[in-house]
Structure formats: structure tokens, C-alpha cells
Motif scaffolding. Structure first.
Motif, PDB file in Angstrom:
ATOM      1  N   UNK A 246      60.394 -30.838  -9.683  1.00 58.62           N
ATOM      2  CA  UNK A 246      60.928 -32.095 -10.211  1.00 58.62           C
ATOM      3  C   UNK A 246      59.832 -32.785 -11.005  1.00 58.62           C
ATOM      4  N   UNK A 247      60.259 -33.595 -11.983  1.00 62.81           N
ATOM      5  CA  UNK A 247      59.315 -34.368 -12.769  1.00 62.81           C
ATOM      6  C   UNK A 247      58.907 -35.640 -12.038  1.00 62.81           C
ATOM      7  N   UNK A 248      57.669 -36.091 -12.280  1.00 61.21           N
ATOM      8  CA  UNK A 248      57.128 -37.299 -11.657  1.00 61.21           C
ATOM      9  C   UNK A 248      56.706 -38.298 -12.728  1.00 61.21           C
ATOM     10  N   UNK A 249      56.913 -39.570 -12.419  1.00 62.99           N
ATOM     11  CA  UNK A 249      56.473 -40.663 -13.274  1.00 62.99           C
ATOM     12  C   UNK A 249      55.662 -41.650 -12.452  1.00 62.99           C
ATOM     13  N   UNK A 250      54.760 -42.329 -13.113  1.00 60.29           N
ATOM     14  CA  UNK A 250      53.968 -43.397 -12.496  1.00 60.29           C
ATOM     15  C   UNK A 250      54.426 -44.722 -13.085  1.00 60.29           C
ATOM     16  N   UNK A 251      54.679 -45.697 -12.192  1.00 62.28           N
ATOM     17  CA  UNK A 251      55.202 -46.977 -12.670  1.00 62.28           C
ATOM     18  C   UNK A 251      54.514 -48.143 -11.967  1.00 62.28           C
ATOM     19  N   UNK A 252      54.275 -49.227 -12.700  1.00 58.96           N
ATOM     20  CA  UNK A 252      53.794 -50.459 -12.049  1.00 58.96           C
ATOM     21  C   UNK A 252      54.944 -51.145 -11.312  1.00 58.96           C
ATOM     22  N   UNK A 253      54.628 -51.742 -10.176  1.00 65.04           N
ATOM     23  CA  UNK A 253      55.593 -52.519  -9.406  1.00 65.04           C
ATOM     24  C   UNK A 253      54.975 -53.868  -9.064  1.00 65.04           C
ATOM     25  N   UNK A 254      55.810 -54.893  -9.058  1.00 63.58           N
ATOM     26  CA  UNK A 254      55.312 -56.250  -8.800  1.00 63.58           C
ATOM     27  C   UNK A 254      54.868 -56.421  -7.362  1.00 63.58           C
ATOM     28  N   UNK A 255      55.551 -55.730  -6.427  1.00 65.09           N
ATOM     29  CA  UNK A 255      55.182 -55.915  -5.025  1.00 65.09           C
ATOM     30  C   UNK A 255      55.685 -54.758  -4.173  1.00 65.09           C
ATOM     31  N   UNK A 256      54.977 -54.551  -3.090  1.00 67.43           N
ATOM     32  CA  UNK A 256      55.381 -53.610  -2.041  1.00 67.43           C
ATOM     33  C   UNK A 256      55.054 -54.272  -0.716  1.00 67.43           C
ATOM     34  N   UNK A 257      55.992 -54.227   0.237  1.00 70.47           N
ATOM     35  CA  UNK A 257      55.766 -54.861   1.536  1.00 70.47           C
ATOM     36  C   UNK A 257      56.249 -53.950   2.649  1.00 70.47           C
ATOM     37  N   UNK A 266      51.021 -53.233  -7.887  1.00 69.62           N
ATOM     38  CA  UNK A 266      50.553 -51.903  -7.524  1.00 69.62           C
ATOM     39  C   UNK A 266      51.257 -50.857  -8.381  1.00 69.62           C
ATOM     40  N   UNK A 267      50.817 -49.617  -8.288  1.00 69.67           N
ATOM     41  CA  UNK A 267      51.402 -48.511  -9.035  1.00 69.67           C
ATOM     42  C   UNK A 267      51.820 -47.422  -8.065  1.00 69.67           C
ATOM     43  N   UNK A 268      53.058 -46.942  -8.197  1.00 73.25           N
ATOM     44  CA  UNK A 268      53.603 -45.939  -7.292  1.00 73.25           C
ATOM     45  C   UNK A 268      54.325 -44.873  -8.117  1.00 73.25           C
ATOM     46  N   UNK A 269      54.264 -43.638  -7.662  1.00 73.01           N
ATOM     47  CA  UNK A 269      55.008 -42.560  -8.305  1.00 73.01           C
ATOM     48  C   UNK A 269      56.492 -42.652  -7.973  1.00 73.01           C
ATOM     49  N   UNK A 270      57.332 -42.123  -8.884  1.00 70.52           N
ATOM     50  CA  UNK A 270      58.735 -41.896  -8.537  1.00 70.52           C
ATOM     51  C   UNK A 270      59.201 -40.596  -9.159  1.00 70.52           C
ATOM     52  N   UNK A 271      60.260 -40.032  -8.567  1.00 75.32           N
ATOM     53  CA  UNK A 271      60.807 -38.750  -9.024  1.00 75.32           C
ATOM     54  C   UNK A 271      62.241 -38.633  -8.544  1.00 75.32           C
TER      55      UNK A 271
END
Length: 357
Positions: A246-257, A266-271
Motif C-alpha cells: 500500500x502507498x503511504x503519505x505523511x501529513x501534518x495534523x493540528x492535534x493528537x490526544x 504533529x506529523x503522522x503517516x496515513x495509508x
């Protein structure tokens, strides 16, 4: 083919545990009987401990994201184990389905635990690294409380005694964060908890077989983020035990809790993690996605930056911040690794075992 009986030897230590040999939690009557402590090493983002099959050394990945323990098919061949066809069970994860066989193991060892004459699952369309032959899954870990203390290169197994709902993070003199673990028949061999991404709840699987945490593409789309969103960067492809990638992308996110811990910007991968985790029902020609797949794999990057105690007895996870970035995707090196970083992220891929008629 459960690993439950592996614990028979380990759990005998409870009977001889004394006050000086256990960790004490907050309440005076609550004791954590430590039944095992394993020295571990991190190998390409995976938590590995030494073990042995039939007297030959093996590398064992500790994988809370795998519902069932298994020997990798390539390792079974290398070890000279005879493979048998298995009917009525199927394995799915990142990369789709993997064929399932069984292999007879005369003697299995990890630490002081020994199991004789074990018919163990053999699976995997690809290797998970040169040092990994076996996956020890949540069917094993669900029988105990398990602590990941990767800062000190240790994983510890406990059985709580007379603890009730007493806080169990014995090392945390100032207290620890906590989050509930789903308690249902469907989540029997899964560590499912709820996190919030950009303020929205997401069901996450605590997956020590995933080197890097990763969100599912459709769950990210609910937040208005797609591969075309400004700031999103493609970082390659990877997979798990299945043959596909599967392909992966890196994206900025405003918040993680998670619990009472919050991270901003923060920055988290998604796929599209589960695009190949499909099954075609009898009488149908249309593949359907498997239900109940998590919206996030919370991986080893989270475990490295925290000290974590998973209490299966209380259905609760305790954690304290240990330092460093929580998500490896936020580090420039992770994004520059191309396919290597996503491959580590996928890991075993939260493998789902599914019985069939």
C-alpha cells in the motif's frame, strides 16, 4: 493453536513470588507479581527478543497487533519444520491475505518459558527482517499484564494480585495517564483504545509489530485530509505479511490526544491500510472489506517515547512520557527513507485471524 498454554511454566512463578520480588502499586494490598522480564532489542523498528525452536536460536517479534502467534513460513522451512495445510482459518492484514499452514514444533523456548509439542500457525508471504522468525501475538499477551519499557530495553510480564482498579503504573511516583481498553468478545485478542485526531475520535490498535504509527486513509478523509491536500507528501509504499503493498503519505495534523496527553502540530503517516483485506462470501462475486479493522495502528514510535503498562486484567493502559518524538513520521529521516519507513510502519499489520465455515 492458541499460545495460552505457553504460559503454564511462567505462571508457576506466581506461587513462589514474595513481597521483595514484586512491584507494588498504589494500594497496600495490590501487588504485581512479576513472572518474566525479557531483554529486548529494536531491529528496524520492531521489538525483538531471543528464543529457540528445537534448540536453534530464533528472533521473535513481540506483536500485540497480531491476534495469533505464528512462525514465519520462510523460517519454518529454514528450521526444517514440516508444514501442514490448515482449513477453517484465514489471516488478513496490511498487504491482504496470507496463506495459513501449521508446523509441529518439538520444543519452543522464550526466556524461562518452554512449550513441548506445539502445533503452531505458519504464515507470511514475505520476510519481516533478517532477525525475525517468529511472531508472538496478543493470544499470548492477553493472559498477563505487559509492560513495555523500551528506554531500558525491557519487556516485563506481570499478574496483578488483589488490585481491583488500583493504579498499576508502579514506576510513576507522580501518577500516570490512563486510557480504557475495549472489553468485548470481538476485541478479545486486540488492544483497542480511542484516541482523538484533530479533535475527532479514532479507534486505534496498540500494535507493537508496527514500527511507525499510521492512520487509515478513510478515517483521515473524515477529517478532510486526502493525498491531494496541501502539505501531504507521498513517502513510498510498504506492506505486512500479505503479498501486496500500500502507498503511504505523511501529513501534518493540528492535534493528537490519548488519555490526558495532547500533542499539537504533529506529523503522522496515513495509508489505505485495509484495501486488500477483503473477503468474497459464498455465492457472491463482489469482495467486501472485513469489518472491525482499526482506524489507526499505534506503533513502536509511541512505545519508544513512553513507558507503557497494558493491564488486561483491568482493561486499561497506563503510560508516562519517556522523551523523544511520539511519531517517527515527524522526523525528517523517516520521510526521507522512502519505502523503508512505510515498510517498518506496516510491520505485521494488525493481522486479523478469521475463522471460516
Amino acid at each position: 493453536m492458541s499460545a495460552v498454554r505457553i504460559l503454564a511454566c511462567v505462571l508457576t512463578a506466581i506461587a513462589t513470588a514474595v513481597a521483595g520480588g514484586v512491584g507494588a502499586a498504589a494500594a497496600n494490598t495490590c501487588k504485581l507479581a512479576k513472572v518474566a522480564e525479557w531483554p529486548v532489542r529494536l531491529k528496524q523498528g520492531k521489538v525483538v527478543v531471543d528464543g529457540a525452536i528445537n534448540g536453534r536460536k530464533i528472533g521473535m517479534m513481540l506483536d500485540t497487533g497480531a491476534e495469533r502467534s505464528m512462525v514465519l513460513r520462510s523460517a519454518a522451512v529454514r528450521l526444517g519444520l514440516t508444514l501442514q495445510e490448515v482449513k477453517g482459518i484465514r489471516f488478513f492484514g496490511v498487504g491482504g491475505e496470507t496463506a495459513v499452514h501449521a508446523a509441529r514444533v518439538d520444543e519452543f523456548r522464550v526466556g524461562d518459558t518452554v512449550r513441548k509439542d506445539w502445533l503452531v500457525i505458519a504464515a507470511g508471504e514475505r520476510d519481516l527482517g533478517a532477525d525475525i522468525d517468529f511472531v508472538l501475538g496478543e493470544d499470548f499477551f492477553s493472559q498477563v499484564d505487559v509492560e513495555f519499557d523500551l528506554a531500558h530495553e525491557a519487556v516485563r510480564l506481570f499478574v496483578p494480585r488483589d488490585c481491583g482498579k488500583s493504579p498499576l503504573a508502579y514506576w510513576a511516583t507522580d501518577g500516570a495517564s490512563g486510557v480504557e481498553i475495549e472489553n468485548s468478545a470481538a476485541a478479545r485478542y486486540k488492544i483497542i483504545l480511542t484516541v482523538k485526531v484533530n479533535g475527532q475520535p479514532v479507534e486505534a490498535l496498540l500494535d507493537s509489530g508496527a514500527g511507525i504509527s499510521v492512520l487509515n486513509k478513510s478515517d483521515v478523509a473524515r477529517l478532510g485530509i486526502t493525498p491531494e491536500t496541501p502539505g501531504v507528501v507521498a513517502v513510498g509504499s510498504g506492506g505486512g505479511l500479505g503479498s501486496r503493498t500500500v502507498g503511504f503519505w505523511s501529513s501534518p495534523f493540528a492535534s493528537f490526544a490519548i488519555g490526558d496527553e495532547a500533542i499539537r502540530d504533529t506529523t503522522i503517516l496515513f495509508a489505505d491500510l485495509w484495501k486488500d483485506a477483503t473477503i468474497t462470501e459464498t455465492g457472491s462475486h463482489v469482495p467486501a472489506k472485513l469489518p472491525g479493522m482499526p482506524g489507526m495502528l499505534l506503533g513502536v514510535d509511541f512505545l519508544r517515547s513512553h513507558r507503557v503498562l497494558i493491564s488486561h486484567a483491568q482493561h486499561r493502559m497506563y503510560f508516562t512520557y519517556a522523551g523523544g518524538p511520539v511519531f517517527a513520521a515527524g522526523a525528517p529521516a523517516a520521510a526521507q527513507d522512502g519505502a523503508e519507513a512505510p515498510a517498518a510502519a506496516a510491520g505485521e499489520g494488525g493481522a486479523k485471524a478469521m475463522g471460516t465455515k
